[in-house]
Design a protein around this motif. Structure first.
Motif, PDB file in Angstrom:
ATOM      1  N   LEU A 172       0.980  -0.934   0.003  1.00  0.00           N
ATOM      2  CA  LEU A 172      -0.057  -0.058  -0.165  1.00  0.00           C
ATOM      3  C   LEU A 172       0.856   1.319  -0.078  1.00  0.00           C
ATOM      4  N   PRO A 173       0.570   2.521  -0.407  1.00  0.00           N
ATOM      5  CA  PRO A 173       1.244   3.825  -0.491  1.00  0.00           C
ATOM      6  C   PRO A 173       1.165   4.049   1.065  1.00  0.00           C
ATOM      7  N   GLY A 174       1.905   4.734   1.537  1.00  0.00           N
ATOM      8  CA  GLY A 174       2.331   5.040   2.914  1.00  0.00           C
ATOM      9  C   GLY A 174       1.118   5.972   3.308  1.00  0.00           C
ATOM     10  N   ARG A 175       0.734   6.716   2.341  1.00  0.00           N
ATOM     11  CA  ARG A 175      -0.663   7.476   2.779  1.00  0.00           C
ATOM     12  C   ARG A 175      -2.054   6.792   3.252  1.00  0.00           C
ATOM     13  N   ALA A 176      -1.975   5.886   2.561  1.00  0.00           N
ATOM     14  CA  ALA A 176      -2.991   4.749   2.316  1.00  0.00           C
ATOM     15  C   ALA A 176      -2.834   4.091   3.987  1.00  0.00           C
ATOM     16  N   ILE A 177      -1.833   3.745   4.237  1.00  0.00           N
ATOM     17  CA  ILE A 177      -1.591   3.023   5.622  1.00  0.00           C
ATOM     18  C   ILE A 177      -1.906   3.959   6.655  1.00  0.00           C
ATOM     19  N   ASP A 178      -1.343   5.150   6.671  1.00  0.00           N
ATOM     20  CA  ASP A 178      -1.573   6.336   7.643  1.00  0.00           C
ATOM     21  C   ASP A 178      -3.107   6.363   7.999  1.00  0.00           C
ATOM     22  N   ARG A 179      -3.621   6.631   6.879  1.00  0.00           N
ATOM     23  CA  ARG A 179      -5.144   6.810   7.100  1.00  0.00           C
ATOM     24  C   ARG A 179      -5.941   5.860   7.508  1.00  0.00           C
ATOM     25  N   LEU A 180      -5.734   4.595   7.192  1.00  0.00           N
ATOM     26  CA  LEU A 180      -6.302   3.421   7.697  1.00  0.00           C
ATOM     27  C   LEU A 180      -6.144   3.349   9.083  1.00  0.00           C
ATOM     28  N   ALA A 181      -5.148   3.492   9.610  1.00  0.00           N
ATOM     29  CA  ALA A 181      -4.864   3.325  11.072  1.00  0.00           C
ATOM     30  C   ALA A 181      -5.414   4.485  11.690  1.00  0.00           C
ATOM     31  N   ALA A 182      -5.616   5.766  11.074  1.00  0.00           N
ATOM     32  CA  ALA A 182      -6.247   6.910  11.747  1.00  0.00           C
ATOM     33  C   ALA A 182      -7.740   6.840  11.879  1.00  0.00           C
ATOM     34  N   ILE A 183      -8.278   6.130  10.808  1.00  0.00           N
ATOM     35  CA  ILE A 183      -9.792   6.140  10.912  1.00  0.00           C
ATOM     36  C   ILE A 183     -10.426   5.000  11.503  1.00  0.00           C
ATOM     37  N   ASP A 184     -11.643   5.492  12.472  1.00  0.00           N
ATOM     38  CA  ASP A 184     -12.242   4.253  12.829  1.00  0.00           C
ATOM     39  C   ASP A 184     -13.570   4.182  11.905  1.00  0.00           C
ATOM     40  N   ALA A 185     -13.701   2.941  11.286  1.00  0.00           N
ATOM     41  CA  ALA A 185     -14.778   2.871  10.482  1.00  0.00           C
ATOM     42  C   ALA A 185     -15.436   1.691  10.756  1.00  0.00           C
ATOM     43  N   ASP A 186     -16.875   1.612  10.828  1.00  0.00           N
ATOM     44  CA  ASP A 186     -17.987   0.765  11.434  1.00  0.00           C
ATOM     45  C   ASP A 186     -17.587  -0.534  10.436  1.00  0.00           C
ATOM     46  N   THR A 187     -17.551  -0.301   9.068  1.00  0.00           N
ATOM     47  CA  THR A 187     -17.301  -1.168   8.096  1.00  0.00           C
ATOM     48  C   THR A 187     -16.590  -0.807   6.747  1.00  0.00           C
ATOM     49  N   ILE A 188     -15.539  -1.653   6.613  1.00  0.00           N
ATOM     50  CA  ILE A 188     -14.450  -1.266   5.648  1.00  0.00           C
ATOM     51  C   ILE A 188     -15.277  -2.277   4.214  1.00  0.00           C
ATOM     52  N   VAL A 189     -15.381  -1.670   3.174  1.00  0.00           N
ATOM     53  CA  VAL A 189     -15.728  -2.331   2.165  1.00  0.00           C
ATOM     54  C   VAL A 189     -14.592  -2.041   0.954  1.00  0.00           C
ATOM     55  N   ALA A 190     -14.028  -3.116   0.559  1.00  0.00           N
ATOM     56  CA  ALA A 190     -13.032  -3.259  -0.537  1.00  0.00           C
ATOM     57  C   ALA A 190     -13.496  -2.993  -1.900  1.00  0.00           C
ATOM     58  N   VAL A 191     -12.976  -2.240  -2.861  1.00  0.00           N
ATOM     59  CA  VAL A 191     -13.621  -2.148  -4.205  1.00  0.00           C
ATOM     60  C   VAL A 191     -12.686  -3.111  -5.049  1.00  0.00           C
ATOM     61  N   ASP A 192     -13.566  -4.052  -5.786  1.00  0.00           N
ATOM     62  CA  ASP A 192     -13.008  -5.285  -6.488  1.00  0.00           C
ATOM     63  C   ASP A 192     -11.907  -6.301  -5.595  1.00  0.00           C
ATOM     64  N   VAL A 193     -10.849  -5.502  -4.710  1.00  0.00           N
ATOM     65  CA  VAL A 193      -9.907  -6.468  -4.214  1.00  0.00           C
ATOM     66  C   VAL A 193      -9.525  -5.656  -3.038  1.00  0.00           C
ATOM     67  N   PRO A 194      -9.095  -6.421  -1.894  1.00  0.00           N
ATOM     68  CA  PRO A 194      -8.680  -5.626  -0.827  1.00  0.00           C
ATOM     69  C   PRO A 194      -6.950  -4.936  -1.157  1.00  0.00           C
ATOM     70  N   SER A 195      -6.883  -3.822  -1.344  1.00  0.00           N
ATOM     71  CA  SER A 195      -5.910  -3.007  -1.699  1.00  0.00           C
ATOM     72  C   SER A 195      -4.769  -3.703  -0.978  1.00  0.00           C
ATOM     73  N   GLY A 196      -3.550  -4.078  -1.963  1.00  0.00           N
ATOM     74  CA  GLY A 196      -2.153  -4.385  -1.372  1.00  0.00           C
ATOM     75  C   GLY A 196      -1.947  -5.721  -1.426  1.00  0.00           C
ATOM     76  N   VAL A 197      -2.974  -6.542  -2.067  1.00  0.00           N
ATOM     77  CA  VAL A 197      -2.861  -8.055  -1.868  1.00  0.00           C
ATOM     78  C   VAL A 197      -2.054  -8.391  -3.122  1.00  0.00           C
ATOM     79  N   ASP A 198      -1.551  -9.711  -3.493  1.00  0.00           N
ATOM     80  CA  ASP A 198      -1.142  -9.905  -5.031  1.00  0.00           C
ATOM     81  C   ASP A 198      -2.532 -10.456  -5.541  1.00  0.00           C
ATOM     82  N   VAL A 199      -2.901  -9.804  -6.427  1.00  0.00           N
ATOM     83  CA  VAL A 199      -4.333 -10.221  -7.213  1.00  0.00           C
ATOM     84  C   VAL A 199      -4.260 -11.614  -7.583  1.00  0.00           C
ATOM     85  N   ASP A 200      -3.230 -11.859  -8.415  1.00  0.00           N
ATOM     86  CA  ASP A 200      -3.079 -13.403  -9.152  1.00  0.00           C
ATOM     87  C   ASP A 200      -2.600 -14.455  -8.295  1.00  0.00           C
TER      88      ASP A 200
END
Ligand SMILES: NC(=O)C1=CN([C@@H]2O[C@H](COP(=O)(O)OP(=O)(O)OC[C@H]3O[C@@H](n4cnc5c(N)ncnc54)[C@H](OP(=O)(O)O)[C@@H]3O)[C@@H](O)[C@H]2O)[C@@H](O)CC1
Ligand SMILES: Nc1ncnc2c1ncn2[C@@H]1O[C@H](COP(=O)(O)OP(=O)(O)O)[C@@H](O)[C@H]1O
Ligand SMILES: [K+]
Length: 485
Positions: free
Chosen positions: A130-158
Motif C-alpha cells: 500500500l502507498p504510505g498515505r493509505a497506511i496512515d489513513r487506515l490506521a487513523a480512521i475508525d470505520a464501522d465497516t470497511i468495503v474493499a472495491v474489487d479487491v482488498p488493496s495491497g494483495v497480490d491479485v493473481d
C-alpha cells in the motif's frame, strides 16, 4: 463450476466487452453495484442511508474511479462523503468531478470516524503493498465497516499472497468475476464477505479460469449414486491402511470418514483392527494389507508410523493397481523414500499440510499456494491437496482448485484422518483423483460447518458424524442429485 480469473484475463474480457459499449459503461455498472451494496450495509447498520458518513480512500486508477462514482451516488442520497487522495493528488478526474458535483468533498484530513470506509486504493492494476498515505489513513480512521472495491488493496491479485501491507475488509465487492486473491492464500482472509457484481463480463471470460471453484452442482454431477443393479462391491470397496498400536484412533477416524462416503464396503488392514471392529462393526478387518483382498482404492498413512513395518505396508499398498490416497506418515515415508512412488501408474492423491509439504518438496510452500501445490503435483506426477484455511487442490497437469467451504473449526486433531478416509471412498466409487480431492475438501468443510453450527466446539468425530448430512445437503441443493453408476 465457478472460478477465479487473473487480472490479465479480466482485462482481455473487459476489452472485448468495452468494444461493444459506449465509453464508461462498465465503470458505471461497477459503481452502481458498489453503491447498492454500500447502501444496503448502511441501512442494515444505521437504519438508513441519509446523514451517514462515508470516507473514500482513492488511488490514482480506475479502482479509485469506481469508488468515487459509487460515493457520488451515495452523496446524492444524503450521505456525507469525504474522499482522500492517497497517491499525491492523482485521482480519476471525471469521477472526482462527479463526486464534487453530487456534494461530496475531496479532503486531505477526513473525520476520525465513519460509518463506512471505501477502499478504492488499488484494484487489479495494483502491485502488492500500500502507498504510505493509505497506511496512515487506515490506521487513523475508525470505520464501522470497511468495503474493499474489487479487491482488498495491497494483495497480490493473481496469487493471493500478501507480501506487504494490505487492507483487511469486512466486505469485498468484486466486479465481473472472482480473482485468485478472493479464494487463495492469506489474501482470501482479508476479503471478508464477497459480493459479486455482474457487469456482463461472463460471456467474454476465458472458459478456463486460473483457479477453479467447485459448487453443489459439480459435486452432484460427480457423485456416484447407487443404482438398482448395484451391490456392495460394484459401489466400490475402499481399503484403509492406518493406525498403529500407538495411534489406534487414526484407524478409527479414517474408517469413520470412509464409511461416510459413497463406496459400498470398507476394509481395514492394520494393528488397530480390534478398536476399529468395536467402533464400526460394518468394517471388515485384517492385520495386514496383503490379507485384505481386492479394493478399488486405498488410503495409507494416518497414524501408521514411519518404521520398517510401515514402509513395507506402504509398498504393498502401492503395488496395488488401485488409486491411492497418501496422508500423514505415508507422506513422511515418501519424503524419505521417493523411489517407492516411481513405479506407480494408477492415480495417487497426496494430502500434505505445510510441514508435510516441506518434507516432500524440500522447502515450505510458497505464498502462492496454487503454484506451490501445482509444482509438487507436477514433480511427483500426483494430485496434491495442500491443506490450510483455503485448501488448494492441484493436478499434475497444472489444474488448480480452491476450496470455498473451509473454516477454522476443521483444525482439530484427527480431522485430516476423516478427510483422507472420505476421499478414499470417493476414489473407490470411481471419481478421478482431482475430483475426489476437491469433493472431499468441499464436503469436509461443509460437515465442519454443520458440526460447529451455533458456535459449538467440534471434534474430528463430530466432523465424521456430520459428513452424511453434508452430502445430503449438497446433493439436495443441486439440480440433479447424483448420477447413476
Ligand atoms: N477490468 C474490468 O472489467 C473493470 C475494471 N474496473 C475497475 O478498474 C480497476 C483497475 O483499474 P486500473 O487498471 O486503473 O488499476 P488500479 O488498480 O486502479 O491502479 C493502478 C494505478 O495504481 C498505481 N499503483 C499500482 N500499484 C501500486 C502500489 N503498490 N503503490 C502505489 N501505486 C500503485 C499504478 O501506478 P503505475 O503502475 O503507473 O506506477 C496505477 O496508477 C479494477 O480493479 C476495477 O475496480 C471497473 O471500473 C469496471 C470494469
Ligand atoms: N486455520 C484453518 N482454517 C480452516 N481449516 C483448517 C485450518 N487449519 C487446518 N485446517 C483443516 O483441518 C484439517 C487438518 O488436517 P491435519 O492437519 O491432517 O490434521 P490431523 O493430522 O490431526 O488429522 C485439514 O482439512 C485442514 O485443511
Ligand atoms: K481496492
Amino acid at each position: 463450476m465457478d472460478g477465479a480469473w487473473s487480472a490479465a484475463a479480466v482485462r482481455r474480457a473487459e476489452a472485448q466487452l468495452m468494444a461493444q459499449l459506449p465509453p464508461g459503461t462498465l465503470m458505471q455498472r461497477a459503481a452502481a453495484g458498489l453503491a447498492t451494496e454500500c447502501a444496503r450495509i448502511l441501512k442494515r447498520r444505521n437504519g438508513g442511508v441519509y446523514g451517514t458518513t462515508v470516507i473514500v480512500l482513492a488511488g490514482p486508477g480506475d479502482n479509485g474511479g469506481d469508488a468515487l462514482f459509487a460515493a457520488a451516488r451515495l452523496a446524492r442520497r444524503g450521505v456525507r462523503v469525504f474522499a482522500v487522495p492517497v497517491m499525491g493528488e492523482r485521482v480519476h478526474p471525471v469521477a472526482a468531478a462527479a463526486l464534487t458535483r453530487a456534494g461530496g468533498r475531496l479532503v486531505a484530513n477526513p473525520p476520525r470516524h465513519c460509518h463506512l470506509l471505501l477502499d478504492g486504493v488499488l484494484g487489479i492494476g495494483g502491485r502488492p503493498g500500500l502507498p504510505g498515505r493509505a497506511i496512515d489513513r487506515l490506521a487513523a480512521i475508525d470505520a464501522d465497516t470497511i468495503v474493499a472495491v474489487d479487491v482488498p488493496s495491497g494483495v497480490d491479485v493473481d496469487t493471493g499472497a500478501v507480501p506487504a501491507s494490505a487492507v483487511t475488509a469486512d466486505v469485498t465487492v468484486a466486479f465481473g468475476s472472482r480473482k485468485p486473491c478472493h479464494v487463495l492464500g492469506r489474501a482470501a482472509l482479508l476479503v471478508g464477505r464477497l459480493v459479486l457484481v455482474d457487469i456482463g463480463l461472463g460471456p467474454h471470460l476465458d472458459p478456463h479460469p486460473a483457479v477453479r471453484v467447485a459448487g453443489d452442482d459439480d459435486l452432484a454431477a460427480w457423485w456416484h449414486a447407487p443404482g438398482p443393479d448395484d451391490d456392495k462391491y460394484t459401489r466400490g470397496v475402499v481399503g484403509v491402511a492406518a493406525g498403529s498400536e500407538r495411534y489406534p484412533g487414526a484407524a478409527v477416524l479414517s474408517t469413520s470418514g470412509a464409511l461416510a462416503g459413497p463406496s459400498g464396503y470398507v476394509r481395514y488392514a492394520g494393528t488397530a483392527a480390534e478398536q476399529v471392529r468395536r467402533r464400526h462393526p460394518e468394517v471388515v478387518c485384517t492385520q495386514e494389507v496383503k490379507e485384505a483382498g481386492r479394493v478399488q482404492a486405498w488410503l495409507a498413512g494416518p497414524g501408521f508410523g514411519t518404521d520398517e513395518a510401515a514402509l513395507a505396508e506402504l509398498r504393498h499398498v502401492l503395488e496395488s493397481p488401485a488409486p491411492v490416497v497418501l496422508d500423514a506418515d505415508a507422506l513422511t515415508l515418501i519424503g524419505e523414500y521417493p523411489s517407492v512412488l516411481s513405479q506407480r501408474e494408477a492415480p495417487v492423491v497426496l494430502t500434505p499440510h505445510d510441514r508435510e509439504y516441506e518434507r516432500l518438496y524440500g522447502s515450505p510452500p510458497a505464498e502462492d499456494r496454487g503454484a506451490a501445490a501445482a509444482v509438487l503435483a507436477k514433480r511427483l506426477n500426483c494430485t496434491v491437496l495442500l491443506k490450510g484455511h483455503h485448501t488448494v487442490v492441484a493436478s499434475s497437469d497444472g489444474e488448480v482448485w480452491a476450496n470455498p467451504t473451509g473454516r477454522p473449526q476443521l483444525a482439530t486433531a484427527g480431522s485430516g484422518d476423516v478427510l483422507a478416509g472420505f476421499m478414499a471412498s470417493l476414489l473407490a466409487s470411481g471419481m478421478s483423483g482431482v475430483r475426489a480431492a476437491v469433493a472431499a475438501a468441499y464436503l469436509h468443510g461443509r460437515a465442519g460447518g454443520i458440526a460447529g453450527a451455533g458456535h459449538r466446539t467440534v471434534t474430528a468425530s463430530d466432523i465424521a458424524k456430520a459428513l452424511p448430512q453434508a452430502v445430503g445437503q449438497t446433493l439436495s441443493a443441486a439440480d440433479t442429485p447424483g448420477k447413476r453408476r
